[in-house]
Design an enzyme around this catalytic site. Sequence first.
Site, PDB file in Angstrom:
ATOM      1  CB  THR A 127      14.422  -4.805   3.131  1.00 12.79           C
ATOM      2  OG1 THR A 127      14.309  -3.986   1.963  1.00 12.79           O
ATOM      3  CG2 THR A 127      13.077  -4.905   3.814  1.00 12.79           C
ATOM      4  CB  ALA A 131      13.376  -0.603   8.651  1.00 14.16           C
ATOM      5  N   GLY A 351     -13.031 -16.967 -18.026  1.00 15.41           N
ATOM      6  CA  GLY A 351     -12.673 -18.011 -17.045  1.00 15.41           C
ATOM      7  C   GLY A 351     -11.297 -18.591 -17.307  1.00 15.41           C
ATOM      8  CD  GLU A 374      14.935  -2.718  -6.817  1.00 14.66           C
ATOM      9  OE1 GLU A 374      15.696  -1.783  -6.547  1.00 14.66           O
ATOM     10  OE2 GLU A 374      15.291  -3.910  -6.833  1.00 14.66           O
TER      11      GLU A 374
HETATM   12  C1  LIG Z   1       9.575 -10.425  -3.307  1.00 21.31           C
HETATM   13  C2  LIG Z   1      10.357  -9.303  -2.715  1.00 21.31           C
HETATM   14  C3  LIG Z   1      11.706  -9.177  -2.981  1.00 21.31           C
HETATM   15  C4  LIG Z   1      12.454  -8.170  -2.373  1.00 21.31           C
HETATM   16  N1  LIG Z   1      13.817  -8.112  -2.591  1.00 21.31           N
HETATM   17  C5  LIG Z   1      14.562  -7.246  -1.872  1.00 21.31           C
HETATM   18  C6  LIG Z   1      16.000  -7.280  -1.963  1.00 21.31           C
HETATM   19  O1  LIG Z   1      16.574  -8.055  -2.737  1.00 21.31           O
HETATM   20  N2  LIG Z   1      16.717  -6.467  -1.145  1.00 21.31           N
HETATM   21  C7  LIG Z   1      16.110  -5.592  -0.279  1.00 21.31           C
HETATM   22  O2  LIG Z   1      16.823  -4.872   0.438  1.00 21.31           O
HETATM   23  N3  LIG Z   1      14.746  -5.516  -0.194  1.00 21.31           N
HETATM   24  C8  LIG Z   1      13.979  -6.321  -0.958  1.00 21.31           C
HETATM   25  N4  LIG Z   1      12.602  -6.285  -0.861  1.00 21.31           N
HETATM   26  C9  LIG Z   1      11.989  -5.359   0.086  1.00 21.31           C
HETATM   27  C10 LIG Z   1      11.242  -4.215  -0.569  1.00 21.31           C
HETATM   28  O3  LIG Z   1      12.155  -3.294  -1.120  1.00 21.31           O
HETATM   29  C11 LIG Z   1      10.325  -3.617   0.504  1.00 21.31           C
HETATM   30  O4  LIG Z   1       9.292  -4.565   0.736  1.00 21.31           O
HETATM   31  C12 LIG Z   1       9.769  -2.296   0.096  1.00 21.31           C
HETATM   32  O5  LIG Z   1      10.765  -1.312   0.084  1.00 21.31           O
HETATM   33  C13 LIG Z   1       8.648  -1.827   1.057  1.00 21.31           C
HETATM   34  O6  LIG Z   1       9.060  -1.928   2.390  1.00 21.31           O
HETATM   35  P1  LIG Z   1       8.143  -2.685   3.466  1.00 21.31           P
HETATM   36  O7  LIG Z   1       7.741  -3.985   2.881  1.00 21.31           O
HETATM   37  O8  LIG Z   1       8.864  -2.703   4.760  1.00 21.31           O
HETATM   38  O9  LIG Z   1       6.855  -1.808   3.607  1.00 21.31           O
HETATM   39  P2  LIG Z   1       6.695  -0.503   4.538  1.00 21.31           P
HETATM   40  O10 LIG Z   1       7.840   0.395   4.364  1.00 21.31           O
HETATM   41  O11 LIG Z   1       6.372  -0.954   5.908  1.00 21.31           O
HETATM   42  O12 LIG Z   1       5.415   0.153   3.879  1.00 21.31           O
HETATM   43  C14 LIG Z   1       4.088  -0.309   4.114  1.00 21.31           C
HETATM   44  C15 LIG Z   1       3.137   0.604   3.363  1.00 21.31           C
HETATM   45  O13 LIG Z   1       3.277   1.945   3.850  1.00 21.31           O
HETATM   46  C16 LIG Z   1       3.590   2.815   2.770  1.00 21.31           C
HETATM   47  N5  LIG Z   1       4.459   3.882   3.244  1.00 21.31           N
HETATM   48  C17 LIG Z   1       5.631   3.772   3.923  1.00 21.31           C
HETATM   49  N6  LIG Z   1       6.148   4.986   4.167  1.00 21.31           N
HETATM   50  C18 LIG Z   1       5.297   5.889   3.616  1.00 21.31           C
HETATM   51  C19 LIG Z   1       5.277   7.306   3.524  1.00 21.31           C
HETATM   52  N7  LIG Z   1       6.266   8.060   4.015  1.00 21.31           N
HETATM   53  N8  LIG Z   1       4.225   7.885   2.893  1.00 21.31           N
HETATM   54  C20 LIG Z   1       3.224   7.151   2.371  1.00 21.31           C
HETATM   55  N9  LIG Z   1       3.193   5.806   2.411  1.00 21.31           N
HETATM   56  C21 LIG Z   1       4.216   5.183   3.032  1.00 21.31           C
HETATM   57  C22 LIG Z   1       4.270   1.943   1.735  1.00 21.31           C
HETATM   58  O14 LIG Z   1       4.184   2.491   0.439  1.00 21.31           O
HETATM   59  C23 LIG Z   1       3.452   0.673   1.855  1.00 21.31           C
HETATM   60  O15 LIG Z   1       2.248   0.843   1.139  1.00 21.31           O
HETATM   61  C24 LIG Z   1      11.822  -7.227  -1.508  1.00 21.31           C
HETATM   62  C25 LIG Z   1      10.448  -7.339  -1.280  1.00 21.31           C
HETATM   63  C26 LIG Z   1       9.717  -8.348  -1.859  1.00 21.31           C
HETATM   64  C27 LIG Z   1       8.239  -8.445  -1.555  1.00 21.31           C
END
Ligand SMILES: Cc1cc2nc3c(=O)[nH]c(=O)nc-3n(C[C@H](O)[C@H](O)[C@H](O)COP(=O)(O)OP(=O)(O)OC[C@H]3O[C@@H](n4cnc5c(N)ncnc54)[C@H](O)[C@@H]3O)c2cc1C
Length: 394
Positions: A127, A131, A351, A374
Amino acid sequence: MTAGYELTAEQQDILRTIRDFVDRDVLPNVSHYDHNDEFPTPLVETMKELGLFGTTIPEEYGGLGLDLMTYSLIVKELSRGWISLSGIINTHFIASFMIKTFGTAEQKDRLLPRMARGDVRSAFSMTEPHAGSDVQAIRTRAVLDGDDYVVNGQKMWVTNGLRAGIVMLLAVTDPSAEPRHRGMTTFIVEKEPEVSDLPGLTIPPPLKKLGYKGVESTELVFEDFRTPASSILGGPDQTGVGFKQFMAGIELGRVNIAARALGIAELALENAIRYAQEREAFGKPISQHQLIQAKIAQMATKIRAAELLLLDAAARKNTGERADMEAGMAKLFATEIAEEVALDAMRIHGGYGYSQEYPIERLYRDAPLLLIGEGSNEIQQLLIARRLFERHKI
Ligand SMILES: Cc1cc2nc3c(=O)[nH]c(=O)nc-3n(C[C@H](O)[C@H](O)[C@H](O)COP(=O)(O)OP(=O)(O)OC[C@H]3O[C@@H](n4cnc5c(N)ncnc54)[C@H](O)[C@@H]3O)c2cc1C
Protein backbone atom coordinates in the site's frame (compact mmCIF):
# COMPACT_ATOMS: atom_id res chain seq x y z
CA MET A 1 -16.20 -25.63 18.07
CA THR A 2 -14.98 -27.28 14.87
CA ALA A 3 -18.10 -26.86 12.77
CA GLY A 4 -18.13 -30.41 11.47
CA TYR A 5 -14.50 -30.58 10.38
CA GLU A 6 -12.66 -33.33 12.19
CA LEU A 7 -9.60 -32.18 14.08
CA THR A 8 -6.78 -34.59 14.87
CA ALA A 9 -5.61 -35.09 18.45
CA GLU A 10 -2.51 -33.06 17.60
CA GLN A 11 -4.58 -30.14 16.28
CA GLN A 12 -6.78 -30.24 19.37
CA ASP A 13 -3.70 -30.21 21.63
CA ILE A 14 -2.24 -27.23 19.83
CA LEU A 15 -5.48 -25.27 20.00
CA ARG A 16 -5.92 -26.10 23.68
CA THR A 17 -2.42 -24.79 24.36
CA ILE A 18 -3.24 -21.52 22.60
CA ARG A 19 -6.55 -21.17 24.43
CA ASP A 20 -4.78 -21.72 27.77
CA PHE A 21 -2.20 -19.07 26.83
CA VAL A 22 -4.97 -16.62 25.90
CA ASP A 23 -7.05 -17.28 29.03
CA ARG A 24 -4.03 -17.18 31.35
CA ASP A 25 -1.78 -14.47 29.88
CA VAL A 26 -3.70 -12.45 27.32
CA LEU A 27 -7.24 -11.76 28.52
CA PRO A 28 -6.22 -10.52 31.99
CA ASN A 29 -3.69 -8.08 30.46
CA VAL A 30 -5.11 -7.04 27.10
CA SER A 31 -6.97 -4.01 28.42
CA HIS A 32 -3.68 -2.59 29.74
CA TYR A 33 -1.82 -3.09 26.44
CA ASP A 34 -4.73 -1.86 24.34
CA HIS A 35 -5.47 1.29 26.32
CA ASN A 36 -1.78 2.20 26.58
CA ASP A 37 -1.13 1.30 22.94
CA GLU A 38 1.80 -0.76 24.22
CA PHE A 39 3.68 -3.48 22.35
CA PRO A 40 3.06 -6.71 24.31
CA THR A 41 6.67 -7.91 24.63
CA PRO A 42 6.06 -10.68 27.23
CA LEU A 43 3.18 -12.11 25.19
CA VAL A 44 5.29 -12.08 22.02
CA GLU A 45 8.09 -13.91 23.88
CA THR A 46 5.62 -16.64 24.84
CA MET A 47 4.37 -16.80 21.26
CA LYS A 48 7.99 -17.36 20.17
CA GLU A 49 8.40 -20.14 22.74
CA LEU A 50 5.21 -21.76 21.46
CA GLY A 51 6.75 -21.77 17.99
CA LEU A 52 3.97 -19.61 16.55
CA PHE A 53 6.29 -17.58 14.33
CA GLY A 54 7.09 -20.79 12.47
CA THR A 55 3.54 -22.15 12.40
CA THR A 56 3.49 -22.96 8.68
CA ILE A 57 7.24 -22.97 7.99
CA PRO A 58 8.28 -26.54 7.08
CA GLU A 59 9.95 -28.60 9.81
CA GLU A 60 13.15 -28.87 7.75
CA TYR A 61 13.60 -25.12 8.34
CA GLY A 62 12.78 -25.38 12.05
CA GLY A 63 9.08 -24.52 11.81
CA LEU A 64 6.04 -26.44 13.03
CA GLY A 65 5.00 -27.26 9.45
CA LEU A 66 1.30 -26.99 10.23
CA ASP A 67 -1.42 -26.88 7.60
CA LEU A 68 -3.52 -23.84 6.82
CA MET A 69 -6.59 -25.05 8.65
CA THR A 70 -4.69 -25.46 11.91
CA TYR A 71 -3.08 -22.10 11.31
CA SER A 72 -6.43 -20.38 10.81
CA LEU A 73 -7.82 -21.92 13.99
CA ILE A 74 -4.70 -20.77 15.88
CA VAL A 75 -5.30 -17.25 14.56
CA LYS A 76 -8.91 -17.43 15.69
CA GLU A 77 -7.84 -18.46 19.21
CA LEU A 78 -5.19 -15.71 19.39
CA SER A 79 -7.68 -13.13 18.15
CA ARG A 80 -10.17 -14.18 20.76
CA GLY A 81 -7.50 -12.76 23.08
CA TRP A 82 -6.53 -9.75 20.96
CA ILE A 83 -6.41 -9.21 17.21
CA SER A 84 -3.14 -7.32 17.57
CA LEU A 85 -1.42 -10.60 18.48
CA SER A 86 -2.50 -12.10 15.18
CA GLY A 87 -1.46 -8.83 13.49
CA ILE A 88 2.05 -9.37 14.84
CA ILE A 89 2.29 -12.75 13.16
CA ASN A 90 0.12 -12.23 10.06
CA THR A 91 2.55 -10.24 7.93
CA HIS A 92 5.31 -12.58 9.13
CA PHE A 93 3.23 -15.53 8.02
CA ILE A 94 2.58 -14.00 4.59
CA ALA A 95 6.30 -13.22 4.17
CA SER A 96 7.36 -16.74 5.16
CA PHE A 97 4.76 -18.21 2.79
CA MET A 98 6.10 -16.08 -0.07
CA ILE A 99 9.72 -17.03 0.65
CA LYS A 100 8.80 -20.71 1.06
CA THR A 101 6.83 -20.71 -2.19
CA PHE A 102 8.84 -18.42 -4.46
CA GLY A 103 12.27 -17.99 -2.82
CA THR A 104 15.61 -19.37 -4.00
CA ALA A 105 17.25 -22.19 -2.03
CA GLU A 106 19.67 -19.63 -0.59
CA GLN A 107 16.86 -17.30 0.51
CA LYS A 108 14.97 -20.18 2.15
CA ASP A 109 18.03 -21.67 3.89
CA ARG A 110 19.20 -18.33 5.23
CA LEU A 111 15.91 -16.70 6.21
CA LEU A 112 13.31 -19.32 7.09
CA PRO A 113 15.09 -20.81 10.16
CA ARG A 114 15.52 -17.34 11.70
CA MET A 115 11.92 -16.50 10.85
CA ALA A 116 10.66 -19.77 12.36
CA ARG A 117 12.34 -18.93 15.67
CA GLY A 118 10.92 -15.40 15.61
CA ASP A 119 14.50 -14.05 15.77
CA VAL A 120 13.61 -11.87 12.83
CA ARG A 121 10.08 -10.63 12.16
CA SER A 122 8.60 -9.59 8.84
CA ALA A 123 6.36 -6.99 7.25
CA PHE A 124 4.49 -6.94 3.96
CA SER A 125 4.35 -3.69 2.07
CA MET A 126 2.37 -2.83 -1.03
CA THR A 127 0.00 0.00 0.00
CA GLU A 128 1.04 3.61 -0.72
CA PRO A 129 -0.50 6.91 0.40
CA HIS A 130 -2.40 7.29 -2.90
CA ALA A 131 -3.03 3.59 -3.69
CA GLY A 132 -4.51 0.80 -1.56
CA SER A 133 -7.17 -1.19 -3.40
CA ASP A 134 -5.68 -0.19 -6.75
CA VAL A 135 -2.37 -1.96 -6.21
CA GLN A 136 -1.35 -1.54 -9.84
CA ALA A 137 -1.23 2.24 -9.27
CA ILE A 138 1.75 2.05 -6.88
CA ARG A 139 4.64 4.37 -7.74
CA THR A 140 7.60 3.19 -5.65
CA ARG A 141 10.41 2.67 -8.18
CA ALA A 142 13.40 0.33 -8.08
CA VAL A 143 16.08 1.01 -10.68
CA LEU A 144 19.03 -1.28 -11.39
CA ASP A 145 22.42 0.35 -10.73
CA GLY A 146 25.35 -2.10 -10.94
CA ASP A 147 24.58 -5.05 -8.64
CA ASP A 148 21.99 -3.10 -6.67
CA TYR A 149 18.53 -1.69 -7.14
CA VAL A 150 17.97 1.87 -5.97
CA VAL A 151 14.53 2.33 -4.39
CA ASN A 152 12.60 5.60 -4.18
CA GLY A 153 9.03 6.03 -3.00
CA GLN A 154 6.71 6.02 -0.02
CA LYS A 155 4.82 3.13 1.51
CA MET A 156 1.85 3.45 3.87
CA TRP A 157 0.19 1.32 6.54
CA VAL A 158 3.05 -1.11 7.01
CA THR A 159 2.05 -3.35 9.91
CA ASN A 160 5.16 -4.25 11.96
CA GLY A 161 7.05 -1.70 9.83
CA LEU A 162 9.41 -0.62 12.61
CA ARG A 163 10.10 -3.89 14.43
CA ALA A 164 10.41 -6.01 11.28
CA GLY A 165 13.86 -7.10 10.09
CA ILE A 166 12.45 -8.23 6.75
CA VAL A 167 10.07 -6.22 4.56
CA MET A 168 8.50 -7.85 1.53
CA LEU A 169 8.40 -4.82 -0.73
CA LEU A 170 6.42 -4.43 -3.94
CA ALA A 171 8.04 -1.91 -6.32
CA VAL A 172 7.83 -0.94 -9.98
CA THR A 173 10.88 -2.06 -11.97
CA ASP A 174 9.42 -1.48 -15.44
CA PRO A 175 7.05 1.51 -15.58
CA SER A 176 6.32 0.97 -19.28
CA ALA A 177 4.98 -2.58 -18.81
CA GLU A 178 1.46 -3.33 -20.04
CA PRO A 179 -0.51 -4.46 -18.13
CA ARG A 180 1.15 -2.52 -15.33
CA HIS A 181 1.39 -5.46 -12.95
CA ARG A 182 3.95 -7.10 -15.27
CA GLY A 183 6.37 -4.32 -14.35
CA MET A 184 6.28 -5.07 -10.61
CA THR A 185 8.86 -6.95 -8.57
CA THR A 186 9.08 -8.24 -4.99
CA PHE A 187 12.19 -7.37 -2.99
CA ILE A 188 13.11 -8.99 0.31
CA VAL A 189 14.38 -5.87 2.04
CA GLU A 190 16.52 -6.72 5.06
CA LYS A 191 16.89 -3.95 7.59
CA GLU A 192 17.83 -3.41 11.19
CA PRO A 193 14.69 -3.75 13.36
CA GLU A 194 13.54 -0.92 15.63
CA VAL A 195 15.71 1.71 13.93
CA SER A 196 13.74 4.53 12.32
CA ASP A 197 16.58 6.26 10.50
CA LEU A 198 18.51 3.91 8.22
CA PRO A 199 20.61 4.81 5.16
CA GLY A 200 18.01 5.56 2.46
CA LEU A 201 15.04 4.51 4.62
CA THR A 202 13.16 6.63 7.13
CA ILE A 203 10.33 5.27 9.29
CA PRO A 204 8.18 8.10 10.69
CA PRO A 205 6.42 7.62 14.08
CA PRO A 206 3.62 5.02 13.98
CA LEU A 207 0.22 6.09 12.66
CA LYS A 208 -2.43 6.77 15.32
CA LYS A 209 -5.40 4.40 15.01
CA LEU A 210 -8.93 3.77 16.29
CA GLY A 211 -8.07 0.23 17.38
CA TYR A 212 -5.54 -2.48 16.49
CA LYS A 213 -3.36 -0.97 19.20
CA GLY A 214 0.00 -2.24 20.40
CA VAL A 215 1.16 -3.33 16.95
CA GLU A 216 2.68 -0.50 14.95
CA SER A 217 1.48 0.59 11.51
CA THR A 218 4.03 2.84 9.85
CA GLU A 219 5.03 4.61 6.70
CA LEU A 220 8.31 3.69 5.00
CA VAL A 221 10.06 6.47 3.11
CA PHE A 222 12.69 5.26 0.62
CA GLU A 223 15.20 7.80 -0.70
CA ASP A 224 17.94 6.22 -2.81
CA PHE A 225 17.74 3.08 -0.67
CA ARG A 226 20.02 0.35 -2.06
CA THR A 227 19.10 -3.32 -2.04
CA PRO A 228 21.06 -5.99 -3.92
CA ALA A 229 19.60 -7.58 -7.07
CA SER A 230 19.95 -10.88 -5.20
CA SER A 231 17.24 -9.63 -2.79
CA ILE A 232 14.61 -10.08 -5.51
CA LEU A 233 12.27 -12.84 -4.35
CA GLY A 234 13.23 -15.93 -6.38
CA GLY A 235 16.48 -14.39 -7.67
CA PRO A 236 17.61 -11.50 -9.90
CA ASP A 237 15.79 -12.77 -13.00
CA GLN A 238 12.39 -12.83 -11.25
CA THR A 239 11.44 -9.28 -12.17
CA GLY A 240 7.87 -8.61 -13.31
CA VAL A 241 6.20 -11.33 -11.21
CA GLY A 242 5.92 -9.43 -7.93
CA PHE A 243 2.24 -8.62 -8.28
CA LYS A 244 1.33 -12.30 -8.65
CA GLN A 245 3.54 -13.22 -5.70
CA PHE A 246 1.86 -10.59 -3.54
CA MET A 247 -1.63 -11.70 -4.59
CA ALA A 248 -0.78 -15.29 -3.59
CA GLY A 249 0.35 -13.96 -0.21
CA ILE A 250 -2.74 -11.86 0.28
CA GLU A 251 -5.05 -14.79 -0.46
CA LEU A 252 -3.70 -16.36 2.71
CA GLY A 253 -3.99 -13.02 4.47
CA ARG A 254 -7.73 -13.09 3.74
CA VAL A 255 -8.12 -16.45 5.46
CA ASN A 256 -6.24 -14.94 8.38
CA ILE A 257 -8.57 -11.92 8.50
CA ALA A 258 -11.64 -14.16 8.49
CA ALA A 259 -10.12 -16.09 11.40
CA ARG A 260 -9.42 -12.88 13.28
CA ALA A 261 -13.01 -11.76 12.77
CA LEU A 262 -14.23 -15.04 14.24
CA GLY A 263 -11.99 -14.58 17.28
CA ILE A 264 -13.51 -11.15 17.92
CA ALA A 265 -17.05 -12.41 17.39
CA GLU A 266 -16.57 -15.41 19.69
CA LEU A 267 -15.29 -13.30 22.57
CA ALA A 268 -18.16 -10.84 22.07
CA LEU A 269 -20.70 -13.68 22.17
CA GLU A 270 -19.10 -15.33 25.22
CA ASN A 271 -19.27 -12.05 27.11
CA ALA A 272 -22.82 -11.35 25.97
CA ILE A 273 -24.04 -14.79 27.10
CA ARG A 274 -22.42 -14.34 30.51
CA TYR A 275 -23.59 -10.77 31.03
CA ALA A 276 -27.15 -11.51 29.94
CA GLN A 277 -27.44 -14.06 32.76
CA GLU A 278 -25.91 -11.74 35.37
CA ARG A 279 -27.73 -8.51 34.58
CA GLU A 280 -31.28 -8.10 35.77
CA ALA A 281 -33.93 -5.76 34.41
CA PHE A 282 -37.64 -5.68 35.19
CA GLY A 283 -37.26 -8.37 37.85
CA LYS A 284 -35.43 -11.04 35.90
CA PRO A 285 -32.11 -11.69 34.15
CA ILE A 286 -32.10 -9.99 30.75
CA SER A 287 -31.36 -13.45 29.25
CA GLN A 288 -35.03 -14.16 29.90
CA HIS A 289 -36.19 -11.28 27.74
CA GLN A 290 -36.96 -12.65 24.31
CA LEU A 291 -35.43 -9.76 22.36
CA ILE A 292 -32.11 -10.48 24.08
CA GLN A 293 -32.51 -14.19 23.31
CA ALA A 294 -33.11 -13.35 19.64
CA LYS A 295 -29.92 -11.33 19.53
CA ILE A 296 -27.90 -14.14 21.11
CA ALA A 297 -29.39 -16.67 18.67
CA GLN A 298 -28.58 -14.46 15.69
CA MET A 299 -25.02 -13.84 16.90
CA ALA A 300 -24.31 -17.54 17.42
CA THR A 301 -25.81 -18.53 14.07
CA LYS A 302 -23.77 -15.96 12.19
CA ILE A 303 -20.60 -17.13 13.95
CA ARG A 304 -21.29 -20.75 13.07
CA ALA A 305 -21.85 -19.87 9.40
CA ALA A 306 -18.68 -17.77 9.30
CA GLU A 307 -16.67 -20.59 10.81
CA LEU A 308 -17.88 -23.00 8.13
CA LEU A 309 -16.87 -20.55 5.40
CA LEU A 310 -13.46 -20.12 7.00
CA LEU A 311 -12.80 -23.85 7.25
CA ASP A 312 -14.03 -24.36 3.70
CA ALA A 313 -11.62 -21.72 2.38
CA ALA A 314 -8.71 -23.08 4.43
CA ALA A 315 -9.41 -26.66 3.32
CA ARG A 316 -9.52 -25.62 -0.33
CA LYS A 317 -6.33 -23.55 -0.10
CA ASN A 318 -4.65 -26.54 1.61
CA THR A 319 -5.26 -28.65 -1.48
CA GLY A 320 -3.26 -26.13 -3.53
CA GLU A 321 -6.30 -25.28 -5.66
CA ARG A 322 -7.15 -21.69 -6.48
CA ALA A 323 -9.11 -20.43 -3.47
CA ASP A 324 -9.48 -16.70 -4.00
CA MET A 325 -13.28 -16.85 -4.24
CA GLU A 326 -13.63 -19.03 -1.14
CA ALA A 327 -11.12 -16.90 0.80
CA GLY A 328 -12.97 -13.79 -0.36
CA MET A 329 -16.34 -15.15 0.78
CA ALA A 330 -14.95 -16.15 4.17
CA LYS A 331 -13.31 -12.74 4.60
CA LEU A 332 -16.40 -10.82 3.49
CA PHE A 333 -18.90 -12.70 5.62
CA ALA A 334 -16.82 -13.22 8.77
CA THR A 335 -15.75 -9.58 8.97
CA GLU A 336 -19.23 -8.18 8.35
CA ILE A 337 -20.72 -10.40 11.06
CA ALA A 338 -17.87 -9.61 13.50
CA GLU A 339 -18.81 -5.95 13.35
CA GLU A 340 -22.51 -6.74 13.83
CA VAL A 341 -21.83 -9.18 16.67
CA ALA A 342 -19.55 -6.69 18.47
CA LEU A 343 -22.28 -4.05 18.27
CA ASP A 344 -24.97 -6.49 19.45
CA ALA A 345 -22.74 -7.45 22.38
CA MET A 346 -22.47 -3.76 23.21
CA ARG A 347 -26.26 -3.35 23.14
CA ILE A 348 -26.66 -6.37 25.42
CA HIS A 349 -24.16 -4.83 27.85
CA GLY A 350 -26.06 -1.54 27.81
CA GLY A 351 -23.99 1.35 29.20
CA TYR A 352 -21.32 -1.03 30.48
CA GLY A 353 -20.63 -2.09 26.91
CA TYR A 354 -19.49 1.46 26.26
CA SER A 355 -17.21 1.44 29.28
CA GLN A 356 -13.53 0.49 29.31
CA GLU A 357 -14.29 -1.83 32.22
CA TYR A 358 -15.52 -4.48 29.77
CA PRO A 359 -13.79 -5.82 26.63
CA ILE A 360 -16.71 -4.97 24.33
CA GLU A 361 -15.63 -1.41 23.48
CA ARG A 362 -12.26 -2.80 22.34
CA LEU A 363 -13.90 -5.41 20.14
CA TYR A 364 -16.13 -2.70 18.70
CA ARG A 365 -13.05 -0.57 17.85
CA ASP A 366 -11.04 -3.49 16.48
CA ALA A 367 -13.70 -5.06 14.26
CA PRO A 368 -13.97 -2.36 11.51
CA LEU A 369 -10.32 -2.72 10.48
CA LEU A 370 -11.16 -6.16 9.19
CA LEU A 371 -13.73 -4.70 6.77
CA ILE A 372 -10.92 -2.69 5.16
CA GLY A 373 -7.64 -4.61 5.50
CA GLU A 374 -6.30 -7.26 3.05
CA GLY A 375 -8.65 -5.99 0.35
CA SER A 376 -11.76 -4.09 1.40
CA ASN A 377 -15.10 -5.89 1.43
CA GLU A 378 -16.16 -3.92 -1.64
CA ILE A 379 -13.18 -5.41 -3.47
CA GLN A 380 -14.02 -8.91 -2.14
CA GLN A 381 -17.47 -8.63 -3.69
CA LEU A 382 -16.03 -7.59 -7.05
CA LEU A 383 -13.67 -10.55 -6.92
CA ILE A 384 -16.35 -13.07 -5.95
CA ALA A 385 -18.66 -11.85 -8.73
CA ARG A 386 -15.82 -11.93 -11.29
CA ARG A 387 -15.01 -15.56 -10.45
CA LEU A 388 -18.69 -16.53 -10.63
CA PHE A 389 -19.11 -14.97 -14.07
CA GLU A 390 -15.92 -16.76 -15.22
CA ARG A 391 -17.14 -20.11 -13.92
CA HIS A 392 -20.63 -19.76 -15.36
CA LYS A 393 -19.91 -18.00 -18.64
CA ILE A 394 -22.59 -18.38 -21.32
C1 LIG B 1 -4.40 -0.74 10.41
C2 LIG B 1 -4.05 -1.06 9.00
C3 LIG B 1 -3.02 -1.94 8.72
C4 LIG B 1 -2.65 -2.19 7.40
N1 LIG B 1 -1.56 -3.00 7.14
C5 LIG B 1 -1.10 -3.11 5.88
C6 LIG B 1 0.13 -3.82 5.61
O1 LIG B 1 0.75 -4.39 6.52
N2 LIG B 1 0.62 -3.81 4.35
C7 LIG B 1 -0.05 -3.19 3.32
O2 LIG B 1 0.45 -3.22 2.18
N3 LIG B 1 -1.23 -2.53 3.53
C8 LIG B 1 -1.75 -2.48 4.78
N4 LIG B 1 -2.92 -1.79 5.02
C9 LIG B 1 -3.59 -1.12 3.91
C10 LIG B 1 -4.90 -1.76 3.51
O3 LIG B 1 -4.67 -2.98 2.84
C11 LIG B 1 -5.66 -0.73 2.67
O4 LIG B 1 -6.07 0.30 3.56
C12 LIG B 1 -6.82 -1.32 1.95
O5 LIG B 1 -6.39 -2.17 0.92
C13 LIG B 1 -7.72 -0.23 1.32
O6 LIG B 1 -6.96 0.68 0.59
P1 LIG B 1 -7.13 2.26 0.85
O7 LIG B 1 -7.07 2.49 2.31
O8 LIG B 1 -6.15 2.97 0.00
O9 LIG B 1 -8.58 2.61 0.37
P2 LIG B 1 -9.03 2.91 -1.15
O10 LIG B 1 -8.48 1.90 -2.06
O11 LIG B 1 -8.73 4.33 -1.44
O12 LIG B 1 -10.59 2.70 -1.02
C14 LIG B 1 -11.47 3.67 -0.46
C15 LIG B 1 -12.88 3.14 -0.57
O13 LIG B 1 -13.21 2.94 -1.95
C16 LIG B 1 -13.61 1.59 -2.15
N5 LIG B 1 -13.20 1.15 -3.48
C17 LIG B 1 -11.96 1.21 -4.03
N6 LIG B 1 -11.97 0.69 -5.27
C18 LIG B 1 -13.24 0.28 -5.50
C19 LIG B 1 -13.90 -0.35 -6.60
N7 LIG B 1 -13.24 -0.70 -7.71
N8 LIG B 1 -15.22 -0.61 -6.48
C20 LIG B 1 -15.91 -0.28 -5.37
N9 LIG B 1 -15.34 0.30 -4.29
C21 LIG B 1 -14.03 0.58 -4.36
C22 LIG B 1 -12.93 0.80 -1.05
O14 LIG B 1 -13.60 -0.41 -0.78
C23 LIG B 1 -13.05 1.77 0.11
O15 LIG B 1 -14.36 1.67 0.64
C24 LIG B 1 -3.36 -1.58 6.32
C25 LIG B 1 -4.43 -0.74 6.61
C26 LIG B 1 -4.78 -0.47 7.92
C27 LIG B 1 -5.93 0.48 8.18
